[in-house]
Enzyme design. Structure first.
Site, PDB file in Angstrom:
ATOM      1  N   SER A 200       0.745  -1.271   0.085  1.00 35.25           N
ATOM      2  CA  SER A 200       0.155  -0.065   0.013  1.00 35.25           C
ATOM      3  C   SER A 200       0.940   1.349  -0.020  1.00 35.25           C
ATOM      4  CB  SER A 200      -1.045   0.058   1.396  1.00 35.25           C
ATOM      5  OG  SER A 200      -1.914   0.911   1.077  1.00 35.25           O
ATOM      6  N   ASP A 267     -16.669 -17.003 -10.502  1.00 33.36           N
ATOM      7  CA  ASP A 267     -15.752 -17.949 -10.006  1.00 33.36           C
ATOM      8  C   ASP A 267     -15.256 -18.951 -10.655  1.00 33.36           C
ATOM      9  OD1 ASP A 267     -14.775 -20.174  -8.333  1.00 33.36           O
ATOM     10  OD2 ASP A 267     -16.506 -20.534  -7.096  1.00 33.36           O
ATOM     11  N   ASP A 270     -12.724 -19.456 -14.137  1.00 33.16           N
ATOM     12  CA  ASP A 270     -11.229 -19.592 -14.112  1.00 33.16           C
ATOM     13  C   ASP A 270     -10.927 -21.287 -14.017  1.00 33.16           C
ATOM     14  OD1 ASP A 270     -11.529 -20.603 -11.266  1.00 33.16           O
ATOM     15  OD2 ASP A 270     -11.243 -18.405 -10.611  1.00 33.16           O
ATOM     16  N   ASP A 274     -14.202 -22.517  -6.434  1.00 30.85           N
ATOM     17  CA  ASP A 274     -13.605 -22.515  -5.200  1.00 30.85           C
ATOM     18  C   ASP A 274     -13.957 -21.110  -4.468  1.00 30.85           C
ATOM     19  OD1 ASP A 274     -12.031 -20.993  -6.657  1.00 30.85           O
ATOM     20  OD2 ASP A 274     -10.103 -21.477  -6.130  1.00 30.85           O
ATOM     21  N   VAL A 276     -13.436 -18.249  -5.502  1.00 28.82           N
ATOM     22  CA  VAL A 276     -12.314 -17.457  -5.829  1.00 28.82           C
ATOM     23  C   VAL A 276     -12.421 -16.765  -7.296  1.00 28.82           C
ATOM     24  CG1 VAL A 276      -9.899 -16.781  -5.816  1.00 28.82           C
ATOM     25  CG2 VAL A 276     -10.776 -18.410  -4.088  1.00 28.82           C
ATOM     26  N   ASP A 446      -8.618  -6.095  -4.855  1.00 32.51           N
ATOM     27  CA  ASP A 446      -8.377  -5.229  -4.005  1.00 32.51           C
ATOM     28  C   ASP A 446      -9.372  -4.136  -4.225  1.00 32.51           C
ATOM     29  OD1 ASP A 446      -7.052  -2.665  -3.152  1.00 32.51           O
ATOM     30  OD2 ASP A 446      -4.996  -3.515  -3.185  1.00 32.51           O
ATOM     31  N   HIS A 492      -7.108  -5.952  -0.173  1.00 33.08           N
ATOM     32  CA  HIS A 492      -6.007  -4.714  -0.172  1.00 33.08           C
ATOM     33  C   HIS A 492      -4.880  -5.248   0.900  1.00 33.08           C
ATOM     34  CE1 HIS A 492      -3.878  -1.251  -0.663  1.00 33.08           C
ATOM     35  NE2 HIS A 492      -4.081  -0.852   0.749  1.00 33.08           N
TER      36      HIS A 492
END
Ligand code: NAG
Ligand code: NAG
Ligand code: NAG
Ligand code: NAG
Ligand code: NAG
Ligand code: NAG
Ligand code: NAG
Ligand code: NAG
Ligand code: NAG
Ligand code: CA
Length: 581
Positions: A200, A267, A270, A274, A276, A446, A492
């Site tokens: 950051s 999700d 990809d 999962d 994500v 983020d 983040h």
């Protein structure tokens, strides 16, 4: 191997490398190892001041280093700038002589703090480094830049800007490296390896040195950097201006619902279901936000804890029960498309699909029973304090603030802080020529610093450093010393509770040490799932521009070249006449 006995320069005391931590951790030993003042032109080191205490059996662990139990000597020393009435404090964590491995680590800050607290510094001790941090000369480690920036309305403390911008880190590394050599009595012929770690604002601080001082470190680990400072800070106000412009103030629950539906839909794109979103680019190409219109949402009444950007602590929010509206989706779409001026020219980039939109969080007026957009956070503070030079931490309201106002604020801040905070000098020739390495990472979800900000920067550096090379040749050449990794699902500088099965690159410092000292290039970046159902699973993060794709129902990951996906990360900031790096 180091010699077993060594004498400190200018000191009568001699300590063995087998000496116990408690026997070497004394103020006298610290002061005796302070380098001469000419280590850095213009400073005087205080030779009467030191604090030291032994810390043993300290259990440490964070997103940035694995759990460990460490012993160290906790030191502070001080110096001043000649003929300026100031004092800069440095904190060093010193490993026991037997654990010192000829390494130095500089640590960065976060937000408007140059000191990120003791949770960041212990990481160096694990790897046998003297680990340092600075207070920037702001009066104490607890004082942030905004505590000293405005001396009076209209009077800016430029010294603090330069210290925060880049000067304090350069001084600390220079003093800290010399101190480390003297304290552990390294021979001139021995190499002290120097590293950096920060995320950051700490990421920006890392880049401030990479861009200026090629010989400062051998390797820098920089996460989600808050560089392109003016763009970055003004961008925090963009979501509120979208809401005003479209005259729709979505209840937070409606935006959360759109986010949850986006994560659920994207999700599996990809190749692995999962929870994500490892491919926000495929999400951008394939997912239609409008498909969420009409979906019901419900959030129970709650007392906010002051965590939200704009809610006053203790405010009570009503139950929110409704369905996703076309207006809500239009707000969501406009925010993720990024700031454009009134002529439709692109001025900045935005958060990836799958990232929470914290900036969009509306406030509730319990008198009128309506939601509204108020300025706040670091965006409001940037306008009031850094641009208007008022001793204030926010602007009054977003009344009269348009997209064009935001563009003009970016322009103003960019010019005003071009040589201090903007931190986008893309010619890295001295760093490259020194042979030093960069690991740059950024959470793909983020919510504070857009992931695309790092991709855009990487591409700027690539084009400036290798103007004559074809795309693949230039990424290959750059990848020998500067590698960028997007972290699937991460928020983040941290793991993300909304996508808990995502990995995090917790061992970056170990990977960097291996690259610098053993020549092991991180083709993929080592990462670990730190929470959730798959906790402990190792994952290897793809280096940009390659993107992850799972096959065989999520058991095999490959890093693929996908031009259509790469193109979704590209921007042309034609709202500005100058190039944006
Ligand atoms: C640190 O932990 C070790 C192992 O548990 C123990 O032997 C030692 O006494 C502890 N030292 C202190 C100072 O607590
Ligand atoms: C390190 O030293 C500073 C300055 O004396 C002190 O404030 C801090 O609490 C110490 N930290 C530890 C872990 O001892
Ligand atoms: C500084 O400016 C702000 C905003 O105009 C004003 O409210 C405040 O009173 C001023 N402070 C002083 C000390 O004049
Ligand atoms: C979104 O999902 C999170 C869990 O991931 C849940 O806590 C939250 O209530 C959901 N929000 C809405 C509006 O459904
Ligand atoms: C939300 O509103 C719908 C439609 O008015 C209603 O059927 C439902 O019971 C409400 N849900 C809650 C939890 O109040
Ligand atoms: C809240 O609503 C009331 C009534 O409409 C209005 O007078 C007041 O200004 C509003 N407060 C804010 C902070 O917008
Ligand atoms: C670049 O490399 C990728 C494989 O990494 C390949 O698929 C692609 O065709 C190459 N592009 C060009 C222009 O050679
Ligand atoms: C990579 O991460 C795993 C845990 O996922 C860890 O055991 C291993 O030591 C790490 N490798 C390096 C080089 O740090
Ligand atoms: C794919 O993996 C999921 C989760 O592990 C499992 O539930 C599902 O049955 C698998 N599908 C196939 C076709 O193997
Ligand atoms: Ca997935």
């Amino acid at each position: 191997m180091r010699s077993t006995l060594f004498a400190l320069a200018n000191a009568s005391a001699a300590i063995a490398s087998a000496a116990s931590l408690s026997s070497v951790c004394t103020n006298d030993n610290i002061i005796a190892a302070l380098p001469p003042d000419d280590v850095y032109l213009g400073i005087t080191i205080d030779r009467t001041y030191a604090t030291s205490n032994v810390v043993t059996n300290s259990s440490v662990g964070s997103n940035f280093f694995p759990d460990a139990v460490i012993d160290y000597c906790n030191v502070t020393v001080a110096y001043s700038h000649n003929d300026r009435d100031d004092r800069v404090l440095l904190q060093f964590f010193l490993p026991a002589p037997s654990n010192f491995q000829n390494r130095w680590l500089s640590n960065g800050g976060g937000g408007l703090a140059i000191y990120a607290g003791e949770q960041s510094i212990p990481g160096g001790v694990i790897y046998g480094a003297v680990s340092g941090a600075t207070d920037g000369g702001f009066g104490s480690f607890a004082t942030q830049l905004d505590g000293v920036l405005i001396l009076a309305n209209g009077t800016i403390n430029w010294e603090s800007v330069f210290m925060f911008g880049y000067q304090a880190h350069h001084e600390m590394s220079t003093i800290g490296k010399a101190f480390s050599r003297l304290f552990y009595n390294m021979a001139d012929s021995e190499k002290l390896y120097a590293y950096y770690e920060g995320c950051s604002e700490g990421g920006r601080e890392g880049w401030s040195q990479i861009q200026r001082f090629g010989d400062e470190w051998d390797g820098a680990v920089v996460g989600a950097p808050a560089f392109r400072f003016a763009h970055q800070q003004v961008n925090h106000l963009f979501a509120g201006v979208v809401e005003k412009t479209l005259d729709y103030y979505p209840p937070p629950c409606e935006m959360d619902k759109i986010l949850n539906l986006t994560i659920a839909a994207c999700d599996p794109l990809d190749g692995r279901r999962d929870g994500v979103v490892s491919r926000s680019d495929l999400c951008k190409l394939k997912f239609d936000l409008k498909s969420t219109i009409g979906q019901p949402y419900y959030c129970a009444a709650s007392s906010t804890t002051g965590m939200g950007k704009r809610q006053a602590g203790g405010a009570t929010l009503p139950a929110q029960n409704g369905t996703v509206t076309a207006q809500g989706v239009a707000v969501y779409q406009a925010i993720t498309d990024g700031l454009k001026d009134s002529q439709g020219r692109q001025a900045y980039l935005s958060y990836a699909l799958g990232a929470a939109l914290d900036d969009a969080e509306t406030s509730y007026n319990s008198t009128s029973g309506t939601w509204y957009a108020a300025p706040g956070g670091i965006g409001g503070e940037f306008i009031a304090m850094f641009l208007d030079l008022l001793d204030e931490t926010n602007i009054d309201s977003l009344d009269g603030v348009t997209y064009d106002t935001l563009v003009s604020w970016i322009w103003e801040g960019w010019q005003m802080y071009q040589d201090t905070l903007q931190t986008t000098w893309p010619d890295l020739t001295p760093w490259y020529e020194s042979g030093a390495k960069i690991i740059h990472f950024h959470g793909e979800s983020d919510f504070s610093i857009p992931t695309a900000s790092s991709v855009y920067w990487y591409e700027s550096v690539r084009q400036i450093m290798y103007p004559g090379l074809a795309y693949n040749d230039s990424t290959e050449a750059l990848g020998d010393w500067y590698r960028l990794y997007l972290v699937p699902g991460a928020g983040h500088c941290a793991v993300n509770d909304l996508q808990p099965n995502g990995p995090f690159p917790q061992t970056n410092l170990a990977v960097m040490i291996d690259w610098v000292e053993n020549g092991v290039k991180p083709v993929t970046l080592n990462a670990t799932v730190l929470q959730g159902a798959n906790e402990g699973e190792n994952q290897q993060l793809c280096a940009w521009p390659l993107r992850p794709l799972w096959s065989k129902n999520g058991t095999d990951q490959t890093c693929v070249y996908d031009q259509a996906s790469i193109d979704t990360w590209k921007y042309n900031f034609n709202a500005f006449k100058l190039p944006v790096y």
